[in-house]
Write an enzyme that holds these catalytic residues in place. Sequence first.
Site: not given
Length: 365
Positions: A121, A145, A187, A189, A283
């Site tokens: 981007n 992503d 991954m 965000h 975990r």
Amino acid sequence: MVTKRSSVSKTIGILTAGGDCPGLNAAIRGVCRAAHDRYGMKIYGFSDGFRGMIEENVRVLNPADFSGILTRGGTILGASREKPFKSAIGDADEIIGDKVAAIKKTYSKLGLDCLVLLGGNGTNTTGYRFAREGLNIIGLPKTIDNDIVGTDRTFGFHSALSIGTEAIDRLHSTAQSHSRVMVIELMGHKAGWLALYAGVAGGGDVILIPEIPYDIQAIGRHIEERALSGKIFSIVVVAEGALSIKEAKMDKRDRKKYRAANGPSVAYRVAREIQDETGRETRASVLGYMQRGGIPSASDRVLATSLATAAVDLLAKGEYGRMVCLSGNEINSVDLSVPEGKVKTVPEDHYMIDTAAAVGTCMGV
Ligand code: F6P
């Protein structure tokens, strides 16, 4: 069939910017092969993204440079997160201006007819800004992503999806052996494509993505229902940008503080919340940069090569200011203003969310 066209004698530059991903070298090879072999172009390769243009760290790429790199991970050119239009430290107009000017200077000094940008981007947005400054730019969409507006898929995504899926597969046996809840962080965000697709491919019991703030009680109920039906373990797949309903209501500053006080990343926060909510041993695992490393999948090699050769066809025709893209089963291109400043998030009504729900996966609500 066209194997070799007459030389159009153009000079082009190429760079890879932003985070690396599998398929970058396949794309570099695709651009260079088509530009060199098909059109007789001269190719300059810049090191470490835009930094190479600022510092004139550049070399001519000859066939020996782009031979044998199709299957290699990373990028032979090196990458950086240098953003020429953004300052790293507050008010630095002069510095920013300097960087943009340095890049424009390098562009004209080398006599470039076009600059080919392999990036996400941020890079395609930078490309659009340089196009507005008068440079001839062609962008290629890369990122694990898969969050670039204007293309149905980015190269790098498919490889990372395979890596994420394998990690989820491997967690199943240890989760079962210890009757544990296992949280795995992938991954992403702002966009949850990778967690959503890997979660469905790996049979995650809970998938948490940034687009759907989660309710920890709903997650707890889902894990308890599984336990009641005899499933003594659960796998929770979480995107690194996932957030709870509580966090979604916080302003940026409070959220930052809350996160700093609650573990190194979302997987640890979610694991602790699940353990508190259910009393079950939980975990956390963070897959991290393994998702970006290693050889590209066959699918990414094909996509990167197709986009790359299409990019060169465009620039040979003098059609600049565009990003090549995949739309449906076709390789196409869009104006660079299409991805500019945007992030392609998972729409609420995306079929994969319903697919996940239909196979009994909890999406956190
Ligand atoms: O650019 C894609 C990405 O893989 C994101 O999902 C991730 O948050 C980011 O890169 C981290 O990269 P780096 O630490 O290299 O800046």
